[in-house]
Design an enzyme around this catalytic site. Sequence first.
Site: not given
Length: 319
Positions: A149, A191, A193, A195, A211, A213, A278-280
């Site tokens: 991708y 995430v 869809s 949740f 949670g 991040q 990734p954190r952010q």
Amino acid sequence: MKNHVKQRILVTGGAGFLGSHLCERLLNDGHEVLCVDNFFTGSKHNVVHLLGNPYFELLRHDITFPLYVEVDAIYNLACPASPIHYQFDPVQTTKTSVHGAINMLGLAKRLQAKIFQASTSEVYGDPQVHPQPESYWGHVNPTGLRSCYDEGKRCAETLFFDYHRQHRLPIKVARIFNTYGPRMHPHDGRVVSNFIIQALKGEPITIYGDGSQTRSFCYVDDLIEGFIRLMDSYPEFTGPVNLGNPGEFTIRQLAETIIEMTGSAAELVFQPLPPDDPRQRQPDIRLAREALGWEPKVRLEEGLIHTIAYFDDLLRRAA
Ligand SMILES: NC(=O)c1ccc[n+]([C@@H]2O[C@H](COP(=O)([O-])OP(=O)(O)OC[C@H]3O[C@@H](n4cnc5c(N)ncnc54)[C@H](O)[C@@H]3O)[C@@H](O)[C@H]2O)c1
């Protein structure tokens, strides 16, 4: 109808999540739309409401093969977009990005048509710079599971810029960040869809790590407005330009908001953070603000209302 001259516009991947919203918007703006899709992740259901419109045409076609049609402009969106789908047949994913770009650029060259490329924030790979400006060249693994991708989209950008330099082709390249809204694929593991579906079914909501991040989410209508502005931008403006919402939310905040809005009794369940999480993730949209006068307008809660209503309806019909 806006100030546009009526055009015949080709949208590849037009039966997908973003493509179907784009087709709808272009028809509302008074254009004729040719929607091309091989229905790998998209579906007729996403465009069934447009089929009665005489200015809308749907064609089953795989863009890794040449296409001979007469149009005035092209939006190239065809490509599976979530890891579950693009890793299902990685060779086909790279072919769609690379051969698909060659075929669509060849078509644009013959017609001297303006052509838009749906690129991605994934061209930045696992970035070492936050937030990522367009000038950042990225940090990408060329041989990993995500490479089909990421590298496919990077090669497509290269092709777009070489057609522009070599053949003076008018190009517009958007780097899209996380977008959500009605008609997202229910099983693509994203995430928002995930949740919403877990909350509506009253199933536990899985959070990786604690949670804390953060992620940024752009509502689909804002993104499509960005596409249209980019396509209408001054001729020398090619991009690449980041399009996304810089507003940050923690994953936990997102889960709690969705639980509250759905009135769900779902509990939060915590699981270990995957090593490459990734954190952010946050777009730097200064260029889009300056060059396109664009920024997202839809607040997260407002976008979630429409998205929750869509999945609620989908689950009821499936029941
Ligand atoms: N949704 C996002 O958050 C996001 C983020 C970054 C980039 N993008 C890009 O935007 C574009 C649209 O993404 P989406 O979220 O709507 O995904 P999607 O999977 O809903 O849409 C992609 C569409 O392309 C079609 N397609 C795939 N391969 C094809 C082929 N070879 N020939 C013809 N059609 C083909 C699929 O059937 C589907 O309808 C993609 O290029 C994606 O990489 C999306």
